[in-house]
Motif scaffolding. Structure first.
Motif, PDB file in Angstrom:
ATOM      1  N   HIS A   1     -52.068 -60.922 -39.368  1.00  0.00           N
ATOM      2  CA  HIS A   1     -51.921 -59.751 -38.527  1.00  0.00           C
ATOM      3  C   HIS A   1     -52.725 -58.490 -38.865  1.00  0.00           C
ATOM      4  CE1 HIS A   1     -47.886 -61.139 -36.491  1.00  0.00           C
ATOM      5  NE2 HIS A   1     -48.976 -61.798 -36.254  1.00  0.00           N
ATOM      6  N   ALA A   2     -52.628 -58.325 -40.210  1.00  0.00           N
ATOM      7  CA  ALA A   2     -53.118 -56.895 -40.645  1.00  0.00           C
ATOM      8  C   ALA A   2     -54.953 -57.155 -40.437  1.00  0.00           C
ATOM      9  CB  ALA A   2     -53.228 -56.661 -42.204  1.00  0.00           C
TER      10      ALA A   2
ATOM     11  N   PRO B   1     -44.177 -59.510 -37.723  1.00  0.00           N
ATOM     12  CA  PRO B   1     -44.242 -58.076 -38.393  1.00  0.00           C
ATOM     13  C   PRO B   1     -45.781 -57.529 -38.306  1.00  0.00           C
ATOM     14  CG  PRO B   1     -44.523 -59.911 -40.080  1.00  0.00           C
ATOM     15  CD  PRO B   1     -44.251 -60.428 -38.879  1.00  0.00           C
ATOM     16  N   LEU B   2     -45.839 -56.112 -38.283  1.00  0.00           N
ATOM     17  CA  LEU B   2     -46.933 -55.495 -38.344  1.00  0.00           C
ATOM     18  C   LEU B   2     -48.043 -56.142 -39.592  1.00  0.00           C
ATOM     19  CD1 LEU B   2     -48.898 -53.185 -37.575  1.00  0.00           C
ATOM     20  CD2 LEU B   2     -47.565 -51.798 -39.040  1.00  0.00           C
ATOM     21  N   ALA B   3     -47.221 -56.257 -40.564  1.00  0.00           N
ATOM     22  CA  ALA B   3     -47.988 -56.795 -41.744  1.00  0.00           C
ATOM     23  C   ALA B   3     -46.922 -57.447 -42.740  1.00  0.00           C
ATOM     24  CB  ALA B   3     -48.922 -55.631 -42.465  1.00  0.00           C
TER      25      ALA B   3
ATOM     26  N   ARG C   1     -53.250 -50.251 -44.434  1.00  0.00           N
ATOM     27  CA  ARG C   1     -54.564 -50.069 -43.844  1.00  0.00           C
ATOM     28  C   ARG C   1     -54.940 -50.015 -42.530  1.00  0.00           C
ATOM     29  NH1 ARG C   1     -57.611 -54.650 -44.745  1.00  0.00           N
ATOM     30  NH2 ARG C   1     -55.982 -56.201 -44.858  1.00  0.00           N
ATOM     31  N   ILE C   2     -53.971 -50.813 -41.896  1.00  0.00           N
ATOM     32  CA  ILE C   2     -53.965 -50.616 -40.239  1.00  0.00           C
ATOM     33  C   ILE C   2     -53.801 -49.174 -39.900  1.00  0.00           C
ATOM     34  CG2 ILE C   2     -52.751 -51.336 -38.267  1.00  0.00           C
ATOM     35  CD1 ILE C   2     -51.943 -53.866 -39.580  1.00  0.00           C
TER      36      ILE C   2
ATOM     37  N   ALA D   1     -56.554 -47.002 -37.936  1.00  0.00           N
ATOM     38  CA  ALA D   1     -56.412 -46.662 -36.587  1.00  0.00           C
ATOM     39  C   ALA D   1     -56.543 -45.101 -36.314  1.00  0.00           C
ATOM     40  CB  ALA D   1     -54.936 -46.695 -36.079  1.00  0.00           C
ATOM     41  N   ARG D   2     -56.157 -44.360 -37.493  1.00  0.00           N
ATOM     42  CA  ARG D   2     -56.474 -42.769 -37.520  1.00  0.00           C
ATOM     43  C   ARG D   2     -58.051 -42.593 -37.526  1.00  0.00           C
ATOM     44  NH1 ARG D   2     -51.670 -41.361 -42.027  1.00  0.00           N
ATOM     45  NH2 ARG D   2     -50.225 -40.836 -40.443  1.00  0.00           N
TER      46      ARG D   2
END
Length: 347
Positions: A80-81, A99-101, A109-110, A114-115
């Motif tokens: 995913h990550a 899960p997100l990661a 890290r994600i 994104a930022r």
């Protein structure tokens, strides 16, 4: 007329076939599936043909496709990550399944990516977006915040029953053989996997009501056959009970309950893969019983509509990425502590 976004999907398992593709078909005024990438060429081609989408096994080709504006990441959890970061770097909006990661470092890290890129990442925590949950927060948050016992209950038959009801699932893998829960490392591994794979659905809801978990104590954390758990926690002056069981009959329950001295708020969700509308909210108090009945939309529809609103209309995210990172940090911390408890205690 709303803008129609092109969707690329990574992964062709039951979550793609039984959840996201049927949902996107109901939202054809907002989304069009244009590209699907999966590990198995034959399965991917078959699934993509149903939707007139391009098919392949190359994720990089999907990310380079200019018709893809949104990437749905339904790949194995440990990918995913990397897939989310690659999609962000390619300038795509992202919906990543739970899960997100699988580590706090990967989740960070994600968030950092994104930022830096200004991209939007949304985690597929469908119950966060379910109209019933949002109604419970809007109407009964004070009662929920006063709860001294919070209980998550998941009682389900094995996934293939509902998967087959949702559509024709092809290329499904078989289930592993039973686990020997008398072996301490096996108990620890199973309790960790069930938290990351199942409890992760409801932890964001609990954290909405109990945001501070600094005093978390694991009272017990027992894995249950074939792949379930019975977990009791103390946090923030409350007891939190997480129970999940899998069985062979068709009866199911997926609920969240907040019990206090003066009231109980309960949200009953429909099972995954069952497009039967939203959950139902029940308040039981000294004044009687008040029910918020289900509506047509469910959490899967609502999360995709939210993504469209963010990308096309600049809407504020209902549950932002920073909150999702805190959600997975909690899930990973809980998984570590429950694994340690399971290592030390017999089944």
């Amino acid at each position: 007329m709303s803008r129609i976004l092109g969707v690329g999907i990574i992964g062709t398992g039951p979550v793609t076939q039984g959840l996201h593709l049927p949902t996107l078909m109901r939202l054809r005024d907002r989304f069009r599936v244009v590209h699907i990438a999966g590990r198995t060429a034959s399965t991917t081609a078959h699934v993509a043909a149903w939707h007139g989408a391009r098919a392949g096994t190359d994720v990089d080709a999907l990310l380079a496709d200019p018709a893809v504006e949104v990437v749905a990441i339904n790949s194995p959890s440990d990918l995913h990550a990397n897939h989310a970061i690659a999609a962000l770097e390619a300038g795509k909006a992202v919906l990543v399944e739970k899960p997100l990661a699988t580590s706090a470092g990967d989740a960070q890290r994600i968030l950092d990516c994104a930022r830096r890129t200004g991209g939007h990442v949304q985690v597929g925590t469908m119950h966060v977006y379910d109209p019933a949950w949002q109604a419970a927060l809007a109407r009964h948050r004070n009662h929920m915040a006063a709860a001294t016992l919070i209980r998550s209950t998941i009682v389900l038959p094995p996934n293939p029953l509902f998967e087959d009801w949702s559509g024709q699932i092809i290329g499904r893998k078989g289930y592993p053989p039973p686990f020997d829960l008398t072996v301490a490392p096996v108990r620890a591994a199973i309790i960790r996997a069930t938290i990351i794979g199942l409890a992760v659905h409801e932890l964001p809801l609990i954290r909405e009501i109990v945001p501070d978990w600094g005093d978390l104590r694991v009272l017990s954390a027992r894995p249950l056959p074939p792949f379930a758990y019975d977990i009791h926690l103390a946090v923030g002056g409350r007891l939190v009970q997480l129970t999940a069981t899998l069985h062979t009959h068709r009866w199911s329950e997926w609920s969240m309950a907040f019990l206090g001295a003066d009231a109980e708020v309960r949200v009953d969700f429909t099972p995954s893969y069952v497009p039967a509308g939203s959950g139902r909210v029940t308040l039981v108090s000294e004044s009687g019983t008040a029910i918020v009945p289900p509506v047509t939309a469910n959490g899967y529809l609502a999360q995709w509509v939210q993504l469209h609103d963010v990308v096309c209309a600049g809407a504020a995210p209902l549950h932002g990425l920073a909150a999702a990172v805190e959600d997975i940090d909690l899930a990973l911390t809980l998984a570590d502590r429950c694994s340690a408890w399971a290592m030390e205690h017999a089944a």
